[in-house]
Design an enzyme around this catalytic site. Sequence first.
Site, short mmCIF file in Angstrom:
data_model
loop_
_atom_site.label_atom_id
_atom_site.label_comp_id
_atom_site.label_asym_id
_atom_site.label_seq_id
_atom_site.Cartn_x
_atom_site.Cartn_y
_atom_site.Cartn_z
N TYR A 122 71.93 58.93 22.95
CA TYR A 122 71.40 59.90 23.91
C TYR A 122 72.20 61.18 23.70
O TYR A 122 72.98 61.58 24.54
CB TYR A 122 71.62 59.32 25.32
CG TYR A 122 71.03 60.06 26.49
CD1 TYR A 122 69.68 60.39 26.53
CD2 TYR A 122 71.82 60.36 27.60
CE1 TYR A 122 69.15 61.04 27.64
CE2 TYR A 122 71.29 60.99 28.71
CZ TYR A 122 69.96 61.33 28.73
OH TYR A 122 69.43 61.95 29.83
N HIS A 127 68.15 67.69 25.84
CA HIS A 127 67.32 66.61 26.39
C HIS A 127 67.97 66.01 27.64
O HIS A 127 67.29 65.79 28.66
CB HIS A 127 67.14 65.53 25.32
CG HIS A 127 66.39 64.33 25.80
ND1 HIS A 127 65.05 64.35 26.14
CD2 HIS A 127 66.80 63.04 26.00
CE1 HIS A 127 64.66 63.15 26.52
NE2 HIS A 127 65.70 62.33 26.45
N ARG A 136 67.32 64.63 38.93
CA ARG A 136 68.35 64.98 39.93
C ARG A 136 68.32 66.49 40.15
O ARG A 136 69.27 67.21 39.81
CB ARG A 136 69.74 64.55 39.43
CG ARG A 136 69.89 63.05 39.23
CD ARG A 136 71.30 62.68 38.77
NE ARG A 136 71.66 63.29 37.49
CZ ARG A 136 71.32 62.77 36.30
NH1 ARG A 136 70.62 61.66 36.25
NH2 ARG A 136 71.68 63.37 35.19
N GLU A 193 59.60 59.52 21.79
CA GLU A 193 60.94 60.07 21.67
C GLU A 193 61.15 60.42 20.20
O GLU A 193 61.20 59.55 19.33
CB GLU A 193 62.00 59.08 22.17
CG GLU A 193 61.94 58.89 23.68
CD GLU A 193 63.10 58.09 24.23
OE1 GLU A 193 63.90 57.56 23.43
OE2 GLU A 193 63.22 58.02 25.47
N GLU A 195 63.12 61.21 17.17
CA GLU A 195 64.50 60.88 16.85
C GLU A 195 64.73 60.85 15.34
O GLU A 195 63.79 60.82 14.54
CB GLU A 195 64.90 59.54 17.45
CG GLU A 195 64.67 59.46 18.96
CD GLU A 195 65.40 58.32 19.62
OE1 GLU A 195 66.44 57.87 19.07
OE2 GLU A 195 64.96 57.88 20.69
N ASP A 227 61.06 56.37 19.13
CA ASP A 227 61.45 55.28 20.02
C ASP A 227 60.59 55.35 21.28
O ASP A 227 61.02 55.87 22.32
CB ASP A 227 62.94 55.37 20.35
CG ASP A 227 63.49 54.06 20.88
OD1 ASP A 227 62.90 53.02 20.58
OD2 ASP A 227 64.51 54.09 21.58
N ARG A 231 57.97 55.11 30.51
CA ARG A 231 58.83 55.75 31.50
C ARG A 231 58.77 55.08 32.88
O ARG A 231 59.79 55.00 33.58
CB ARG A 231 58.44 57.23 31.65
CG ARG A 231 58.57 58.07 30.39
CD ARG A 231 60.00 58.27 29.99
NE ARG A 231 60.09 59.11 28.78
CZ ARG A 231 61.21 59.35 28.13
NH1 ARG A 231 62.34 58.84 28.56
NH2 ARG A 231 61.20 60.10 27.04
N THR A 344 66.50 61.20 21.73
CA THR A 344 65.50 62.26 21.65
C THR A 344 66.12 63.59 21.24
O THR A 344 67.13 64.02 21.80
CB THR A 344 64.80 62.42 23.00
OG1 THR A 344 64.22 61.17 23.38
CG2 THR A 344 63.71 63.48 22.93
N GLU A 358 59.43 65.82 28.96
CA GLU A 358 59.96 67.19 29.01
C GLU A 358 58.82 68.20 28.86
O GLU A 358 58.75 69.18 29.60
CB GLU A 358 60.97 67.39 27.89
CG GLU A 358 62.25 66.59 28.01
CD GLU A 358 63.06 66.67 26.74
OE1 GLU A 358 63.94 67.56 26.65
OE2 GLU A 358 62.83 65.86 25.82
#
Length: 414
Positions: A122, A127, A136, A193, A195, A227, A231, A344, A358
């Site tokens: 990650y 990202h 958040r 994702e 990657e 990947d 969600r 990502t 996103e």
Amino acid sequence: MSEQTPLDLPEGDPFGPHNLPYGVFTPAGSAERRVGVRLGAAVLDAGAAAAALGSPYVSLLARPSLGPLLAAGRTAWRDVRRALTAWVTVPAHREVLEPLFFPLSAVTLHLPFEVADYVDFYSSEHHARHLGKIFRPDGEPLTPNWKHLPIGYHGRAGTVVVSGTDVVRPRGQRKAPSDPAPVFGPSARLDIETEVAFVVGVPSALGTPVPLSAFRDHVFGLCLLNDWSARDIQGWENVPLGPFLGKSFATSLSAWVTPLEALDAARVRPPERSHDLLPYLDDTAGDAADEPAGYDLRLSVEVNGHPVAEPPFSTMYWTAAQQLAHMTVGGASLRTGDLYASGTVSGPERHQYGSLIELTWNGRDPLDLPGGRRTFLEDGDEVVLTGWAPGPDGTRVGLGEVRGRIAPAIVPAV
């Protein structure tokens, strides 16, 4: 005028002799898997070429998998690559090699090696900040540990599939914040994702960490990876132990592994560190400071043939060398065929976001595509990831593609 062959490439072909990625293929009408090297729009039977030219590398190339070559180590990787480069560039070899090429359109490509373990990181600050702001909005986007270590989790090696394999929509539990209880069914928020994955060749001993300086002694090359992420399933199961069913159903991998040696011209320094790092991760001191560990890879994402994003890998905060060092610092050993992914890849601008969560800001801002609006993936949608990197003398190094089409969820018969 002689007939053109795969050795007669147009100038600037991203799969020229400066690249030579490895894969595994079967020709039409054959069940025998063979190690191949891509040149332009054709694949060379590398084992047959080695045998025809009396090469000592037959034992590494005349195999049904890249495993033996991966395990052979950095000196062998370099020597085999030099030999292959000579074979496809020295005119004296043309007569022998030309019958050993197959058009890509006439072969079946396979997973190029047996995946031993799979780890997903990650490592894009952009990202991580985007998801932090989504989930958040009134808090700090990054978790307190994010700038101190590369966060990752163990995935399922058995569900890594080669590009072109359909992705069956997963089923599982999901629960929206307003729902009184969880429900079971197909994921309604299936995502991508974008990657980059790194392929381990040389194993390491249990209990012996791999330092930053040994990255290129253990890692053979890289390839593109998608990947896929459910969600809604992931969001419900994520706390406290992290991804499980939301990430275990499929991980799509390119059929082509680009050796690190082909990417020397693309090496760049990672973004400036904002926090002091512990010694095992500090790439600003000692031997690690002399070798840039980032890569300038230019990625592209298409949904149903329509471009939606161009994520830049050069923005990744944590490098593959740091990921490897962190992955082994606790004593975990490496095995030939270990695969670990970047997480990502996203940049600061909207057109650089590497996931739909996103790009649509968690479904708030749908994408307008020629086939209709999208927040997350619908059945029948096809996603294609491609990429390239700067090569020597102004060339481009093609990174192949990762292609996957969403198939409907399988509902067991009652």
